[in-house]
Design a protein around this motif. Structure first.
Motif, short mmCIF file in Angstrom:
data_model
loop_
_atom_site.label_atom_id
_atom_site.label_comp_id
_atom_site.label_asym_id
_atom_site.label_seq_id
_atom_site.Cartn_x
_atom_site.Cartn_y
_atom_site.Cartn_z
N GLN B 154 0.82 -1.21 0.00
CA GLN B 154 0.00 0.00 0.00
C GLN B 154 0.86 1.27 0.00
O GLN B 154 0.36 2.34 -0.28
N SER B 155 2.13 1.13 0.34
CA SER B 155 2.95 2.32 0.53
C SER B 155 4.24 2.25 -0.29
O SER B 155 4.82 1.17 -0.46
N LEU B 156 4.66 3.42 -0.74
CA LEU B 156 5.93 3.49 -1.47
C LEU B 156 7.07 4.01 -0.59
O LEU B 156 8.19 4.19 -1.07
N LEU B 157 6.77 4.28 0.66
CA LEU B 157 7.81 4.89 1.51
C LEU B 157 9.08 4.03 1.62
O LEU B 157 10.19 4.57 1.49
N PRO B 158 8.95 2.70 1.83
CA PRO B 158 10.20 1.90 1.90
C PRO B 158 10.98 1.97 0.59
O PRO B 158 12.22 2.05 0.60
N ALA B 159 10.25 1.95 -0.53
CA ALA B 159 10.92 2.03 -1.84
C ALA B 159 11.69 3.34 -1.96
O ALA B 159 12.85 3.37 -2.41
N SER B 197 -3.99 12.30 -4.90
CA SER B 197 -3.36 11.79 -3.67
C SER B 197 -2.31 10.71 -3.98
O SER B 197 -1.23 10.71 -3.39
N SER B 198 -2.61 9.80 -4.93
CA SER B 198 -1.62 8.76 -5.24
C SER B 198 -0.42 9.36 -5.98
O SER B 198 0.72 8.92 -5.78
N GLY B 199 -0.69 10.39 -6.82
CA GLY B 199 0.42 11.06 -7.53
C GLY B 199 1.33 11.78 -6.55
O GLY B 199 2.57 11.69 -6.62
N ALA B 200 0.70 12.49 -5.59
CA ALA B 200 1.50 13.22 -4.60
C ALA B 200 2.28 12.23 -3.72
O ALA B 200 3.44 12.46 -3.38
N HIS B 201 1.64 11.13 -3.41
CA HIS B 201 2.29 10.10 -2.58
C HIS B 201 3.52 9.54 -3.30
O HIS B 201 4.60 9.39 -2.71
N ALA B 202 3.35 9.26 -4.61
CA ALA B 202 4.47 8.72 -5.39
C ALA B 202 5.62 9.73 -5.46
O ALA B 202 6.79 9.39 -5.28
N ALA B 203 5.26 11.01 -5.70
CA ALA B 203 6.30 12.04 -5.80
C ALA B 203 7.00 12.22 -4.46
O ALA B 203 8.24 12.35 -4.39
N ALA B 204 6.21 12.22 -3.38
CA ALA B 204 6.80 12.39 -2.04
C ALA B 204 7.75 11.24 -1.73
O ALA B 204 8.87 11.44 -1.26
N ALA B 205 7.28 10.02 -2.03
CA ALA B 205 8.09 8.85 -1.67
C ALA B 205 9.34 8.72 -2.53
O ALA B 205 10.43 8.47 -2.02
N LEU B 206 9.17 8.90 -3.83
CA LEU B 206 10.29 8.59 -4.73
C LEU B 206 11.16 9.80 -5.09
O LEU B 206 12.23 9.64 -5.66
N VAL B 207 10.68 11.00 -4.78
CA VAL B 207 11.52 12.18 -5.08
C VAL B 207 11.95 12.87 -3.78
O VAL B 207 13.14 13.09 -3.55
N LEU B 208 10.97 13.19 -2.92
CA LEU B 208 11.32 13.97 -1.73
C LEU B 208 12.16 13.17 -0.73
O LEU B 208 13.13 13.68 -0.17
N ILE B 209 11.79 11.90 -0.53
CA ILE B 209 12.59 11.11 0.44
C ILE B 209 14.03 10.94 -0.05
O ILE B 209 14.97 11.21 0.72
#
Lengths: 207, 411
Positions: B154-159, B197-209
């Motif tokens: 459900q989450s991209l944060l670990p990735a 929301s899913s687009g922002a989540h992807a950008a946050a996880a894969l770019v901001l982190i």
């Protein structure tokens, strides 16, 4: 379609990441500004040679500073050991006192300097200045007196007075006096006309 | 996963670990830079300075090395164990990714074995080079991303966090990041899962982190008084210097004349080196070579994978192809020399494609467990044959004569 639960999770995690990143930026900003030690007031120190500026930086416990170096050479040869004319700026970087250098080159040497740097694959030439990065990623901006990019940050100044005409020295004093170039510690070596020297010394008396 | 496959995977992992652990403390030519990085790590953590290393590469490697030292001691084992462990675990990560991409454990195990015995990967898994941990973090990140794409996570944060660790080790990944984000957004759109929301989540996880992790690793340097604006200018300076580097800027005479054109990697057998010792009928060599029987299959295998990905609408395989393409092209098109150790970061894709290609051929022509076993055995024997040669051990000149004379190592 994504469900309300997934949407909530996405929003929550996105906000979490944004907040975390803001925290990282804040932490780094604080670490950066906290890594600079600036003196209160203005101080002028007369030294017999440019390399003795290093001892003054040590004495005044400056840290993480921008240096305006008015000299022919950068004097940042990567060599440990006792400071000499060729390596004292490097030691200033290595010991955490200097982080960035504005190297102001006398007009008479500019042709040679710009020719050498123009051929170097390591130097960039934005505008009328050259930019290098030396040890530890410390940036060096090389310019003539008339083209100095002023940073607005209170800087160290190390002036080899032998290389500058009286008129140019007056320009430097004016820049410092008017606050276009702000400095808390000016080290001066070489012969300085008495009138200009008195102006500098007046700073110490007035602090 | 069947019990037999579990045992095979465990055996491959043990093989990888054993090949990387043996003689870890010995002096080898490819470990010559280790002391420089060890000293630089201390200097960086204490003073935020990079000497005696170059300041132009990201500094996370120093922090990782320090962690390894704290766990395993301030000695050759302590310095290199991070690469031994992460290099061996990369084999396991590659299996997981291969199984996820191709829904086939056999492809995953074959790819894992190819990587376990890969000469360049084995050599650099026993050094402090950052290519090894970067590849591990990148593969795991990709694994989690593919699982997310398939709706298994459900989450991209670990990735994102793992991608950040890879990104903070070496500048190999900006194009891969762009390709990954674009691919992910396109796939979500196709599935009807793309929303603000899913687009922002992807950008946050894969770019901001990744950006945040990258920035954080410069904390010791920034503590010297630098601002974020100066940090960005420093990155631009580093990029300019890297672009201007030529073969002449490398200190090692060995590397100055080593193969340095990435366009050769997958179309020519590369065997480069020199003899360092002759003892009767045996000799020792400094060798840098590709595992050419496998590497030369890369392009046909990639084309085959592309064809199958298109036919079967296998998005995971398409993502692997896209990432391989952007990462390999950056090496092939760059002006500065690219030595063989840089290939480490694209080799997992190579091995996935080649394994998929060979396993598919076997299935197509009715090959059963015996043919699969033969493939793995042949790969294993070849890997063990190369191992002493590439790890600078004394080898029989007659036994290695064809390879040595082909590479010009003996007359």
């Amino acid at each position: 379609m994504i469900g309300a639960k997934a949407r909530k999770r996405h929003v929550f995690e996105t906000l979490l990441v944004v907040l975390w990143l803001a925290g990282v930026v804040l932490l780094l900003w604080r670490a950066g500004t906290g890594g600079r030690a600036v003196l209160s007031g203005r101080h002028v120190e007369l030294v017999s040679e440019p390399r003795l500026a290093l001892a003054q930086w040590e004495k005044w416990k400056v840290r993480g500073r921008v240096l305006f170096l008015f000299d022919r050479y950068l004097n940042a040869e990567q060599r440990d050991g006792p400071p000499d004319a060729d390596n004292y700026v490097y030691l200033g970087i290595k010991n955490g006192m200097v982080r960035e250098i504005y190297h102001v080159v006398p007009d008479g040497a500019w042709d040679e300097v710009s020719r050498t740097l123009g051929r170097s694959r390591w130097a960039a030439a934005p505008g009328k200045t050259f930019r290098l990065a030396i040890e530890e990623g410390a940036p060096v901006v090389i310019a003539r007196l008339r083209d100095i990019p002023l940073t607005g940050e209170t800087a160290l100044v190390n002036l080899n007075a032998d290389l500058w005409s009286e008129e140019q020295l007056e320009d430097i004093v004016r820049m410092l006096d008017e606050g276009r170039l702000r400095s808390d510690l000016v080290t001066i070596s070489g012969r300085m006309p008495g009138k200009i020297l008195r102006e500098f010394e007046a700073w110490n008396e007035g602090r | 996963m069947k019990a037999a496959e579990r045992y095979m995977l465990f055996a491959v992992f043990l093989l990888a670990l054993g090949m990387r652990l043996w003689g870890l403390a010995d002096d080898r030519w490819y470990r010559a830079d280790d002391r420089v990085i060890v000293d630089a790590a201390r200097n960086y953590i204490e003073h935020g300075h990079f000497k005696p290393d170059d300041w132009i590469h990201p500094p996370f490697k120093y922090l990782l090395l320090r962690a390894s030292e704290m766990l395993f001691g301030d000695n050759a084992y302590g310095w290199r164990m991070k690469n031994v462990l992460l290099g061996s675990l990369t084999v396991f990560a590659l299996f997981l990714l291969g199984r996820e991409l191709f829904s086939d454990s056999r492809t995953g195990i074959a790819a894992a074995l190819f990587l376990a015995i890969e000469p360049v990967h084995v050599m650099y898994s026993t050094t402090v080079y950052e290519e090894i941990p970067a590849t591990f973090f990148f593969l795991l990140s990709l694994y989690f991303t593919v699982r997310y794409l398939k709706g298994k996570r459900q989450s991209l944060l670990p990735a994102g966090a793992l991608f950040g660790l890879a990104f903070a080790l070496k500048w190999y990944y900006p194009f891969a990041l762009a390709a990954l984000v674009l691919f992910l957004l396109a796939a979500l759109r196709r599935d009807g899962r793309l929303s603000w929301s899913s687009g922002a989540h992807a950008a946050a996880a894969l770019v901001l982190i990744p950006c945040g992790i990258y920035l954080l690793t410069y904390y010791p340097w920034i503590r010297n008084g630098y601002s974020l604006a100066e940090f960005f200018r420093m990155q631009a300076d580093a990029y300019r210097i890297l672009q201007a580097s030529g073969a002449d800027t490398f200190v090692s005479a060995f590397f100055r004349s080593a193969p340095s054109d990435a366009r050769d990697w997958f179309i020519r057998p590369l065997v480069y080196g020199r003899m360092t010792g002759l003892h009767g009928t045996t000799g020792q060599f400094q060798v840098l070579m590709s595992d050419f029987p496998v590497w030369l299959l890369t392009l046909p295998a990639a084309l085959f994978t592309a064809w199958r990905a298109f036919r079967e609408k296998n998005r995971g395989a398409a993502l692997a192809l896209a990432l391989f393409a952007v990462m390999y092209l950056q090496f092939a098109l760059i002006r500065r020399p690219m030595f063989l150790y840089s290939a480490i970061v694209v080799l997992p894709f190579v091995y996935l494609f080649v394994a998929f290609f060979l396993v598919s051929l076997m299935k197509r022509y009715g090959g059963g467990p015996w043919s699969y076993g033969t493939l793995l055995s042949a790969a294993g024997v070849w890997g063990l044959y190369l191992y002493p040669l590439v790890t600078e051990r004394a080898v029989s000149l007659s036994f290695y004569a064809p390879l040595l004379s082909w590479g010009g190592l003996v007359q």
